[in-house]
Design an enzyme around this catalytic site. Structure first.
Site, short mmCIF file in Angstrom:
data_model
loop_
_atom_site.label_atom_id
_atom_site.label_comp_id
_atom_site.label_asym_id
_atom_site.label_seq_id
_atom_site.Cartn_x
_atom_site.Cartn_y
_atom_site.Cartn_z
N PRO A 191 40.15 29.02 45.56
CA PRO A 191 39.08 29.24 46.54
C PRO A 191 39.58 29.06 47.98
CG PRO A 191 38.61 27.34 45.11
CD PRO A 191 39.86 27.96 44.61
N GLU A 207 40.71 20.23 38.59
CA GLU A 207 40.49 19.96 40.01
C GLU A 207 41.41 20.76 40.94
OE1 GLU A 207 38.20 18.27 42.04
OE2 GLU A 207 37.24 18.62 40.11
N ARG A 245 42.41 50.08 38.40
CA ARG A 245 41.67 51.34 38.56
C ARG A 245 42.26 52.23 39.65
NH1 ARG A 245 38.00 51.41 42.70
NH2 ARG A 245 36.56 52.94 41.83
N ASP A 287 36.03 55.67 47.81
CA ASP A 287 35.76 54.25 48.06
C ASP A 287 36.08 53.84 49.48
OD1 ASP A 287 35.21 53.77 45.42
OD2 ASP A 287 37.20 53.01 44.94
N1 ADE Z 1 39.25 29.47 41.44
C1 ADE Z 1 38.05 28.84 41.50
N2 ADE Z 1 37.23 29.46 42.35
C2 ADE Z 1 37.91 30.52 42.86
C3 ADE Z 1 37.60 31.55 43.78
N3 ADE Z 1 36.41 31.62 44.39
N4 ADE Z 1 38.55 32.47 44.04
C4 ADE Z 1 39.77 32.40 43.45
N5 ADE Z 1 40.11 31.45 42.58
C5 ADE Z 1 39.21 30.52 42.28
#
Ligand code: ADE
Length: 221
Positions: free
Chosen positions: A86, A113, A150, A164
């Site tokens: 994330p 975690e 794709r 696209d």
């Molecule tokens: N792992 C957990 N959440 C994630 C996200 N939003 N993007 C990429 N990997 C992740």
């Protein structure tokens, strides 16, 4: 293209590689996908892959050894190593285009975690698929793989993805309709049944811009 996906949950990819367009792309040898359980690389007698965080705190952290050994074994000078996290750069269609030109992708999926920070040194690219936290990198790995595969020539009708994108600006798709021409009083736009393809193309382009301005003004610059 070859995609190696490193995960502790290989079964999550069963449906992804065994259905629809991805299945066909594999059968047609447009892409090879290997799902690798990196637990197999653990040198721990109990195949442990995680440990408690230094400094304390909740949850378990993925350790360096299994992931380093796995990447070091499969990486070649042609490989691009991607970590799903994330805190990575937000994923965009432009990145899918760029990655679809690579020969070998190694995608590392975290779980629990997070990773020992030193694992990030293996990566050429850290990618996030959005500002929310999932239980692991498996769904994000499928999301980016799908968007990349794709775009490999011959996987889907080229026109579908030429439409696209427009000069690097990502436009939302124009509205599409199928039979019947009228349903519950709602009619298909006249232009689409006119047979005039120049007019249809122009209408579609204008509708794409209109829809993008309405729904995603941030995409128009
Ligand atoms: N792992 C957990 N959440 C994630 C996200 N939003 N993007 C990429 N990997 C992740």
């Amino acid at each position: 293209m070859k995609i190696d996906i490193l995960t502790l949950f290989p079964n999550m990819f069963e449906g992804f590689i065994k259905e629809s367009i991805i299945k066909r792309a594999i059968e047609d040898k447009k892409v090879e996908i290997n799902v690798i359980d990196f637990r197999e690389y653990s040198k721990d007698p109990h195949k442990k892959v995680d440990d408690t965080p230094y400094g304390g705190g909740a949850g378990m952290v993925l350790t360096c050894q299994p992931i380093f050994d796995c990447v070091e074994k499969i990486r070649t000078p042609e490989s691009k190593v991607i970590i799903m996290t994330p805190s990575g750069i937000p994923y965009k269609q432009k990145m899918a285009y760029d990655l679809s030109n690579e020969k070998h992708l190694i995608i590392i999926c975290g779980h629990y975690e997070g990773f020992d920070e030193r694992i990030l040194s293996l990566a050429d690219l850290e990618i996030s698929i959005g500002d929310y936290v999932l239980t692991g990198g498996e769904l994000p790995a499928m999301v980016i793989s799908d968007s990349i595969i794709r775009l490999i020539p011959g996987v889907i009708n080229e026109r579908s993805h030429i439409e696209d994108s427009f000069n690097d600006n990502f436009l939302l798709d124009y509205p599409t309709f199928t039979k019947p021409a009228e349903y519950k009083g709602m009619k298909v736009p006249e232009v689409l049944v006119s047979g005039d393809h120049k007019k249809i193309d122009e209408w579609r382009y204008q509708e794409s811009i209109k829809k993008t301005k309405e729904k995603r003004p941030d995409l128009i610059n």
